[in-house]
Every structure is written in C-alpha cells, then in structure tokens.
Design an enzyme around this catalytic site. Structure first.
Site, short mmCIF file in Angstrom:
data_model
loop_
_atom_site.label_atom_id
_atom_site.label_comp_id
_atom_site.label_asym_id
_atom_site.label_seq_id
_atom_site.Cartn_x
_atom_site.Cartn_y
_atom_site.Cartn_z
N SER A 144 -14.30 1.56 5.48
CA SER A 144 -14.12 1.61 7.09
C SER A 144 -15.62 2.25 7.49
O SER A 144 -16.28 2.59 6.86
CB SER A 144 -13.09 2.77 7.22
OG SER A 144 -13.26 3.32 8.59
N TYR A 157 -11.18 11.60 5.34
CA TYR A 157 -11.05 10.27 5.54
C TYR A 157 -12.44 9.68 5.29
O TYR A 157 -12.57 8.89 4.57
CB TYR A 157 -10.34 9.89 6.51
CG TYR A 157 -10.04 8.49 6.82
CD1 TYR A 157 -9.17 7.55 6.11
CD2 TYR A 157 -10.84 7.84 7.66
CE1 TYR A 157 -9.14 6.38 6.30
CE2 TYR A 157 -10.96 6.32 7.69
CZ TYR A 157 -9.91 5.59 6.87
OH TYR A 157 -9.78 4.28 7.13
#
Length: 180
Positions: A144, A157
């Site tokens: 990501s 994350y």
C-alpha cells in the site's frame, strides 16, 4: 489480455473478499488453477461457486491461519496436492484497524503486523524452495502507499506495509537468480 496463465497454479491468500477475491477471479479467468485461502470458509465457498459458474477451473479452497508456521506449510502442500506445483503466490491477506499510536494496544499491533507481514513471510518461506527447484516462480505481495507515505491513525498498518515493501525487495535480491 492473455497473461499466459493457462494451467499454471496460483495460491492467493486473503481471497475471501476485496482485492484478494478480485485477484483470484482474474487469475481464474486467465486460465490459472487457483487455490484460494482465507479464514472465512463461507466466503471462500461463495467464490468457488462463482468461479465454477463462470466455467473457471475448480479452485482448491483452504481455510487457513496465515500466522501458524506449521499450518502455512500445510496450506502450501494442500494447494499443490490438489492443483499441482504452485507457480504464483499472491500474499494478499491483510487487516487494517484505525487507532492513534498511544491508543494502539500491543495485541492490536501484533495482529496487524503478524497478519500483514509475518503471514507473507511465512507463505513465501514455504513456497520458495519449490520455486528454487523449478528455477521459476512469482511472488506478488499486496502492499500500500501507506507503507511509503504514512497516515495518521494507521501506524501499525503503515509499519506492516512498509515492512512488506522491504521484504519484497529483499526476496527479489535473494532469489532473483532463481527466476523468482
């Protein structure tokens, strides 16, 4: 688009929803034999039914916990026993939970890091020896932009995806000479 995947076996983790589901569907549409792995059996069964209805090769379904090293080895073995040697590994299993760093419990941190990073490490570790013997293989890790940029309330994350990006680079350097 012909990706020349007909007859190749792909193992997709996190295939029960979202990006993993879409990846598994596209691989099947391109003719790959797909092993779909995730924690949610009902979602895997629904995906398998959809693929069958579209005429795709029957997928192998594996309900798995990406964090148990012995179980991960069994997942790889089950996929290969059902569909033949895995040629493509898609490490897509992942979770995201929002919390400011000072509100992030150690348990939440561990869950995110383990699912998003350790799971990819373990799956890669168990397929790479097969890829080395074949002198060929593909590992796709779903990362990501959060692993590069960073976002508020997503510290764990972001750390997991940054680690995954670096793991991907290290794997390419270590195993590129084996066409992986």
């Amino acid at each position: 688009m012909d990706l020349q995947l007909k007859g190749r076996t792909a193992l997709v983790t996190g295939a029960s929803s979202g990006i993993g589901r879409a990846i598994a569907r596209q691989l099947a549409r391109e003719g790959a034999r797909v092993a779909i792995a995730a924690r949610r059996r009902a979602n895997l069964e629904a995906l398998a039914a959809e693929l069958a209805a579209e005429g795709a090769p029957a997928p192998a379904m594996v309900v798995h916990d990406a964090l148990d090293a012995d179980y991960v080895e069994a997942v790889s073995a089950q996929a290969q026993a059902a569909l033949g040697p895995v040629k493509i590994l898609v490490n897509n299993a992942g979770i995201a939970r929002t919390a400011k760093i000072i509100e992030t419990s150690e348990t939440l941190w561990d869950d995110i890091i383990d699912t998003n990073l350790k799971g990819a490490f373990l799956m890669s570790k168990h397929v790479i020896p097969h890829f080395i013997r074949a002198n060929r293989g593909v590992i796709i890790n779903t990362a990501s932009d959060a692993g590069i940029v960073g976002f508020a309330n997503l510290g764990a994350y972001c750390a997991s995806k940054g680690g995954l990006i670096q793991l991907t680079r290290a794997l390419a350097i270590e195993y590129g000479d084996h066409n992986i």
